[in-house]
Design an enzyme around this catalytic site. Sequence first.
Site, PDB file in Angstrom:
ATOM      1  N   LYS A  99       0.835  -1.202   0.000  1.00 37.16           N
ATOM      2  CA  LYS A  99       0.000   0.000   0.000  1.00 37.16           C
ATOM      3  C   LYS A  99       0.867   1.249   0.000  1.00 37.16           C
ATOM      4  CE  LYS A  99      -3.863  -2.316   0.189  1.00 37.16           C
ATOM      5  NZ  LYS A  99      -3.262  -3.590  -0.246  1.00 37.16           N
ATOM      6  N   ASP A 100       0.288   2.338  -0.501  1.00 39.22           N
ATOM      7  CA  ASP A 100       0.990   3.615  -0.603  1.00 39.22           C
ATOM      8  C   ASP A 100       1.539   4.059   0.753  1.00 39.22           C
ATOM      9  OD1 ASP A 100       0.103   5.171  -3.431  1.00 39.22           O
ATOM     10  OD2 ASP A 100      -1.207   3.560  -2.766  1.00 39.22           O
TER      11      ASP A 100
END
Length: 407
Positions: A81-82
């Site tokens: 995930k970012d």
Amino acid sequence: MNSAGMNLPYLTADLPGIGGKLKHYPEDFFVEEVPLYQASGEGQHIYAEIEKVGLSTYAAIKMIAQALKISPGTIGYTGLKDAQAVTRQMLSIEKVAPETVKELSFPQIKILSVRNHTNKLKPGHLAGNRFVIRVREVGQETVPAAEAVLDVLTKRGVPNFFGEQRFGNRNNTHRLGELLVRKNVAEFVAEYLGRPQAHEALHIQAARRLIDEQRWAEALAQWPGKLSDERQVIAAIHKAEGQLDIAFRVLNKRAKSLFVAAFQAYLFNILLSERLDRLDQLEHGDVAYIHQKRASFIVQDAAVEQPRADAFEISPSGPLFGLKTLLAEGEPGRRERAILAEHHLLPEDFRVPGLKIQGARRPYRFRLNDPRIWWDDGLMISFELQPGAYATTVMAEIMKNELHQLS
């Protein structure tokens, strides 16, 4: 959008973008996993749902592993995930008491829930990701323009480009993957460890210049500890008195896999760019991807199969080249073989020691599910995507701030 030196075209090039700014604050970009299954409440694995802010998945895993005094490798996850975002995702942790996990406390990580299950989480154990994104520095009058782009993307699909995340902060992981496939160790070491880039911290640039000069001991002394994979390779080369062949042997499997995957992604992006205006239209010889089954077949009659593509049951696909990749036939197959030929490669060249690069097919488009737009201190956009699809591709089509560039 910036990714591996390529100017990627927009599917909606005939529609204006809204401009604006993403990720001004981490809270402007919210991502939540949609689980493939629920934890059963029994088993030796702990499923911990976390919310992290301003951290990569790897960084969060390392922090949790350090706190629990376990190896990061014992912690499973479904996807990366970012970092510059607020993200919620599930991690699995082996042989740790639930109470111990619940008591963990970090400034940038919250433990939202803890529950037992029978298996470790692995990439792919995910139904999708839900996004809520705020675009700043735009006016409320941009809502109709954003809605027009979303309408096209909903009907035709979103181009399934690999985004900039795949190519690393030095924008060269695809190049490293190609050098691994070619087994060019000297050029790999130079690209991986040397050749400083202007955006890097000055002390890192200085250490990379020492690599360029083959001053291994001095480079090792200056090398930052947080770049541990690179440091391990430098130490091995120094111990081997400058023999570069050791680099491929000591580089860990995870890093090798990421680099080769980036090279596969780079080739896929080229093929998708050439196909973009026909990404929802089948051709004779295509390898059609069946979305629900995640299976593929060769298209013998495009006219017969096109209604299934119109219903988004199937889509044209491109290769992630490997030893057993199913290649297309006819004109699509000619294009796939041509790009390998341009790089002087054959599928069997993807035989890399220590890795099993079987190859796969990836659909040229993905579905945009449940898109919504509203105004709340900025343009708010929410939607749900399948695993592996990039929200930044959706936002690039809507915003068109700059050249849709993947480098």
